[in-house]
Design a protein around this motif. Structure first.
Motif, PDB file in Angstrom:
ATOM      1  N   SER A 226     -24.144  81.937  30.005  1.00 15.29           N
ATOM      2  CA  SER A 226     -24.340  83.340  30.376  1.00 15.29           C
ATOM      3  C   SER A 226     -24.028  84.241  29.196  1.00 15.29           C
ATOM      4  CB  SER A 226     -23.446  83.682  31.576  1.00 15.29           C
ATOM      5  OG  SER A 226     -23.649  82.790  32.631  1.00 15.29           O
ATOM      6  N   MET A 227     -24.856  84.163  28.164  1.00 15.01           N
ATOM      7  CA  MET A 227     -24.665  84.978  26.968  1.00 15.01           C
ATOM      8  C   MET A 227     -26.007  85.553  26.534  1.00 15.01           C
ATOM      9  SD  MET A 227     -21.769  83.021  24.670  1.00 15.01           S
ATOM     10  CE  MET A 227     -22.601  81.447  24.565  1.00 15.01           C
ATOM     11  N   LEU A 228     -26.049  86.875  26.447  1.00 13.99           N
ATOM     12  CA  LEU A 228     -27.292  87.583  26.150  1.00 13.99           C
ATOM     13  C   LEU A 228     -26.956  88.822  25.338  1.00 13.99           C
ATOM     14  CD1 LEU A 228     -30.360  88.192  26.726  1.00 13.99           C
ATOM     15  CD2 LEU A 228     -29.596  89.296  28.832  1.00 13.99           C
ATOM     16  N   GLY A 229     -27.769  89.134  24.337  1.00  6.68           N
ATOM     17  CA  GLY A 229     -27.571  90.339  23.548  1.00  6.68           C
ATOM     18  C   GLY A 229     -28.870  91.097  23.379  1.00  6.68           C
ATOM     19  N   VAL A 230     -28.799  92.432  23.452  1.00  7.25           N
ATOM     20  CA  VAL A 230     -29.980  93.270  23.241  1.00  7.25           C
ATOM     21  C   VAL A 230     -29.654  94.314  22.184  1.00  7.25           C
ATOM     22  CG1 VAL A 230     -30.848  92.891  25.572  1.00  7.25           C
ATOM     23  CG2 VAL A 230     -29.387  94.874  25.112  1.00  7.25           C
ATOM     24  N   GLN A 231     -30.663  94.677  21.380  1.00  7.93           N
ATOM     25  CA  GLN A 231     -30.441  95.603  20.284  1.00  7.93           C
ATOM     26  C   GLN A 231     -30.538  97.061  20.716  1.00  7.93           C
ATOM     27  OE1 GLN A 231     -29.543  94.721  16.818  1.00  7.93           O
ATOM     28  NE2 GLN A 231     -28.952  96.819  17.286  1.00  7.93           N
ATOM     29  N   TRP A 232     -31.175  97.313  21.830  1.00 10.57           N
ATOM     30  CA  TRP A 232     -31.305  98.692  22.306  1.00 10.57           C
ATOM     31  C   TRP A 232     -30.091  99.090  23.145  1.00 10.57           C
ATOM     32  CZ3 TRP A 232     -34.311  94.587  23.983  1.00 10.57           C
ATOM     33  CH2 TRP A 232     -34.256  94.279  25.331  1.00 10.57           C
ATOM     34  N   HIS A 233     -30.124 100.295  23.714  1.00  9.56           N
ATOM     35  CA  HIS A 233     -29.007 100.820  24.500  1.00  9.56           C
ATOM     36  C   HIS A 233     -29.428 101.003  25.963  1.00  9.56           C
ATOM     37  CE1 HIS A 233     -25.660 101.867  21.727  1.00  9.56           C
ATOM     38  NE2 HIS A 233     -26.619 101.827  20.812  1.00  9.56           N
ATOM     39  N   PRO A 234     -29.380  99.922  26.753  1.00  5.44           N
ATOM     40  CA  PRO A 234     -29.821 100.016  28.154  1.00  5.44           C
ATOM     41  C   PRO A 234     -28.931 100.906  29.013  1.00  5.44           C
ATOM     42  CG  PRO A 234     -28.771  97.902  27.758  1.00  5.44           C
ATOM     43  CD  PRO A 234     -28.922  98.552  26.423  1.00  5.44           C
ATOM     44  N   GLU A 235     -27.684 101.125  28.586  1.00  2.11           N
ATOM     45  CA  GLU A 235     -26.743 101.906  29.399  1.00  2.11           C
ATOM     46  C   GLU A 235     -27.092 103.385  29.444  1.00  2.11           C
ATOM     47  OE1 GLU A 235     -25.334 102.765  25.314  1.00  2.11           O
ATOM     48  OE2 GLU A 235     -26.211 101.028  26.339  1.00  2.11           O
ATOM     49  N   CYS A 236     -27.933 103.843  28.521  1.00  3.41           N
ATOM     50  CA  CYS A 236     -28.247 105.280  28.464  1.00  3.41           C
ATOM     51  C   CYS A 236     -29.170 105.736  29.592  1.00  3.41           C
ATOM     52  CB  CYS A 236     -28.889 105.622  27.119  1.00  3.41           C
ATOM     53  SG  CYS A 236     -27.785 105.424  25.710  1.00  3.41           S
ATOM     54  N   PHE A 237     -29.986 104.824  30.103  1.00  6.82           N
ATOM     55  CA  PHE A 237     -31.043 105.231  31.024  1.00  6.82           C
ATOM     56  C   PHE A 237     -30.496 105.696  32.371  1.00  6.82           C
ATOM     57  CE2 PHE A 237     -33.095 102.772  27.807  1.00  6.82           C
ATOM     58  CZ  PHE A 237     -34.369 103.322  27.670  1.00  6.82           C
ATOM     59  N   ILE A 238     -29.400 105.069  32.836  1.00  8.85           N
ATOM     60  CA  ILE A 238     -28.885 105.390  34.163  1.00  8.85           C
ATOM     61  C   ILE A 238     -28.405 106.832  34.238  1.00  8.85           C
ATOM     62  CG2 ILE A 238     -26.487 104.690  33.745  1.00  8.85           C
ATOM     63  CD1 ILE A 238     -28.579 104.022  36.921  1.00  8.85           C
ATOM     64  N   LEU A 239     -28.017 107.415  33.101  1.00  4.52           N
ATOM     65  CA  LEU A 239     -27.512 108.790  33.098  1.00  4.52           C
ATOM     66  C   LEU A 239     -28.618 109.802  33.376  1.00  4.52           C
ATOM     67  CD1 LEU A 239     -25.037 108.600  30.090  1.00  4.52           C
ATOM     68  CD2 LEU A 239     -24.568 108.346  32.523  1.00  4.52           C
ATOM     69  N   ASN A 240     -29.851 109.354  33.283  1.00  3.98           N
ATOM     70  CA  ASN A 240     -30.986 110.213  33.612  1.00  3.98           C
ATOM     71  C   ASN A 240     -31.599 109.816  34.949  1.00  3.98           C
ATOM     72  OD1 ASN A 240     -32.623 112.426  32.788  1.00  3.98           O
ATOM     73  ND2 ASN A 240     -34.279 111.012  32.243  1.00  3.98           N
ATOM     74  N   GLY A 241     -30.852 109.005  35.713  1.00  8.60           N
ATOM     75  CA  GLY A 241     -31.347 108.565  37.016  1.00  8.60           C
ATOM     76  C   GLY A 241     -32.391 107.479  36.932  1.00  8.60           C
ATOM     77  N   ASP A 242     -32.569 106.902  35.738  1.00  5.18           N
ATOM     78  CA  ASP A 242     -33.583 105.866  35.524  1.00  5.18           C
ATOM     79  C   ASP A 242     -32.919 104.491  35.618  1.00  5.18           C
ATOM     80  OD1 ASP A 242     -35.553 104.162  34.674  1.00  5.18           O
ATOM     81  OD2 ASP A 242     -36.104 105.325  32.896  1.00  5.18           O
ATOM     82  N   GLU A 243     -33.311 103.680  36.603  1.00  4.85           N
ATOM     83  CA  GLU A 243     -32.691 102.373  36.833  1.00  4.85           C
ATOM     84  C   GLU A 243     -33.480 101.229  36.207  1.00  4.85           C
ATOM     85  OE1 GLU A 243     -31.560 101.640  40.861  1.00  4.85           O
ATOM     86  OE2 GLU A 243     -30.734 103.656  41.152  1.00  4.85           O
ATOM     87  N   CYS A 244     -34.369 101.532  35.255  1.00  3.33           N
ATOM     88  CA  CYS A 244     -35.234 100.491  34.693  1.00  3.33           C
ATOM     89  C   CYS A 244     -34.453  99.396  33.976  1.00  3.33           C
ATOM     90  CB  CYS A 244     -36.261 101.113  33.748  1.00  3.33           C
ATOM     91  SG  CYS A 244     -35.543 101.860  32.251  1.00  3.33           S
TER      92      CYS A 244
END
Length: 585
Positions: A226-244
């Motif tokens: 269970s190890m995964l890394g992403v280069q983008w910032h997925p945590e930013c989207f929820i602050l705009n109500g976007d659950e993508c």
């Protein structure tokens, strides 16, 4: 910076317990904090996303006390490595390029350490931006300090001016990747705030997403971890109500909950590996008290994998059967047993030798690891039956009648000219083992020897490390008829984690071991199967390669919906039931 106007924290807290209704609390996710300008900070999207996914966020500040860090890791269920400044190239044994940006001396050493320690403990891990780079570098991969100057890439702007909550370019996700399963698509719009990136994935990782200019945008474990890394910032989207991007955080919480269940289960049950060959490495000067890279079983790895006990064998390769060679074999067995006892004595505050099932449980209650003694190859007794009682009094709980090659007791599954079975002397050996309460181990025995021994023994027998021949046609494996016969006798078969006994067309994985387990359980029931890894004797497979990874086996059993009672039986309950019956004599 975005506010929480579109994110209802209070309702998310109320949903924590409903998310995981079968457990006392939600998984705890440690999040590395960003220390800069004398303050600890964390962008709200990180803990907002963890809360939304149903977890309890715990911010980890930079600090230098390794003991506290280890204690902290033992009390979290998942780890989120957050974004932030550049990583100091000196920690990666590189000189800085002139394009390097600001580095953070407070974070790098601790986060590189925490990533390694978390990986050793199999803690589910998600790395974001800087976090993917920390995870990759900590586990042996390499980084670009500056992608523009070091790759010549000018196709994509990787540090957007657009608001953080909106995507600025797309990444291509590998079709067969775990990331594709998580996100449910192969092209994903992402945001971008970096100029450092993964250069080469660490061993045991693969590239799972890239941008159009070839920059690595995601990596994941190739070992089912269970190890995964992403280069983008997925945590930013929820602050705009976007659950993508919530599937990423939902994945982390699901893995963390599985890990938490396995940890709790290991606290309640005894975990026994019925066969390891660590004494084979004594001549190499191993240190059992450290995380020794030469061996697969040591105190650190047993603790990390939450393993309680192992049966450590004095292994003797089959050699000549002259009187002189037989005496040397007996002396070698005694020497190895002495060395095991000495190793335990040197670490007596943490481990002890157990001689009965009852003592195993006593040591677990006392918070200590346990070793039982075994002998692999009855060659060790020579032609002297009195050695059986002597070895039993030393604490030897089982003896494998033979190894790869015939001996004076019986014919082997390997190098057995004439398909020899149990000899007249071997019949006396089995009777004496029954008399003194020593388990008869039929791993390595040829088929004729196997059936002869079943007929001769008045007690149930065991196979301490064997697998299914129906799934992998190897002479060391047991046919379906052999499996049924050992069950009728009341015995137990301990699944071996040697890759060559699990499959031959490619490297074996934990999934392959589970398939063998399923087959045996479906054929003879869950009351007659266990685990004998053969660690340090060529055992070890992808996903379960040493003692630190044994908790992964438990997670797989939970995923396959084995009950707690079933798992307790598989993790030693069946083997100890037979041992207790034989020792009553």
């Amino acid at each position: 910076m975005k506010t929480f106007q579109t994110f209802d924290i209070e309702s998310t807290y109320r949903a924590l317990h409903s998310r995981f209704p079968n457990h006392n609390s939600a998984p705890v996710i440690g999040i590395t904090g960003n220390f800069s300008e004398g303050n600890l900070s964390l962008a709200p999207g990180y803990y907002a996303s963890i809360l939304k996914a149903g977890g309890i966020p715990l911010i980890i500040p930079p600090f230098e006390n390794d003991n506290i860090l280890i204690n902290l890791l033992d009390n979290i269920d998942g780890l989120l490595l957050s974004g932030g400044g550049d990583i100091n190239p000196l920690f990666l044994k590189e000189e800085p390029v002139k394009e390097l940006h600001n580095i953070n001396p407070y974070r790098d050493q601790q986060e590189l350490l925490i990533a390694r320690l978390a990986a050793n403990r199999q803690i589910p891990m998600l790395g974001i931006c800087r976090g993917i780079q920390i995870m990759n570098a900590a586990l042996g991969g390499s980084l670009y300090q500056d992608i523009y100057s070091q790759t010549g890439s000018e196709l994509i702007k990787h540090n957007q001016d657009l608001d953080r909550a909106y995507a600025s370019h797309t990444v291509r996700i590998a079709t067969d990747s775990q990331l594709a399963k998580i996100m449910g698509q192969n092209t994903l719009p992402v945001n971008s705030f970096h100029h450092q990136a993964v250069k080469e994935p660490a061993p045991g990782f693969r590239i799972s997403a890239t941008s159009a200019d070839g920059i690595i945008e995601a990596i994941e474990s190739t070992e089912g971890k269970s190890m995964l890394g992403v280069q983008w910032h997925p945590e930013c989207f929820i602050l705009n109500g976007d659950e993508c991007m919530m599937p990423l955080f939902n994945w982390l919480l699901q893995e963390a909950d599985s890990f938490r269940q396995a940890k709790a289960l290991h606290q309640r049950i005894l975990t026994l590996d019925s066969h390891c060959d660590t004494p084979m490495f004594f001549e190499q000067g191993i240190n059992f008290a450290t995380r020794d890279p030469k061996i697969k079983v040591d105190l650190h790895k047993m603790t990390e994998g939450r393993q309680d006990a192992t049966i450590m064998v004095a292994y003797l390769p089959q050699k000549e059967r002259t009187d002189e060679a037989l005496l040397a074999a007996t002396a070698k067995a005694d020497q190895l047993l002495n060395e095991i006892e000495h190793m335990v004595a040197m670490n007596c505050t943490a481990i002890d030798i157990a001689y009965t099932p009852k003592e195993l449980y006593r040591l677990k209650q006392a918070g200590k690891k346990a070793i039982m003694l075994g002998i692999e190859n009855g060659y060790a007794i020579g032609k002297d039956l009195s050695n059986i009682e002597r070895f039993r009094k030393r604490g030897v709980v089982y003896m494998t009648l033979c190894h790869n090659g015939n001996n004076d007791i019986c014919g082997s599954a390997r190098y057995n000219e004439g398909n020899l079975g149990v000899s007249d002397f071997g019949e006396q050996v089995i009777h004496e083992m029954n008399r003194v309460g020593m388990l008869v181990d039929l791993s390595h025995a040829g088929e004729q020897s196997f059936y002869d021994a079943l007929d001769i023994s008045c007690q149930p027998v065991v196979c301490s490390h064997s697998s299914s021949r129906a799934l992998c046609d190897h002479p060391r494996n047991l046919t379906d008829e052999q499996l049924k016969a050992i069950a009728r006798k009341g015995g137990v078969v301990q699944l071996c984690l040697y890759g060559g006994f699990l499959r031959t067309d490619r490297p074996a994985t934990l999934d392959d071991a589970i398939e063998h387990l399923h087959h045996i359980v479906n054929l003879i029931g869950v009351d007659h199967v266990g685990i004998g890894t053969d660690f340090d004797g060529d055992g070890g497979i992808i996903g379960c390669n040493d003692s630190s990874e044994l908790i992964n086996f438990t997670r797989k059993l939970l995923y396959e919906r084995y009950s707690e009672e079933d798992i307790q039986l598989i993790w030693g309950g069946n083997f100890l039931r037979v041992m207790q019956q034989v020792q009553k004599i």
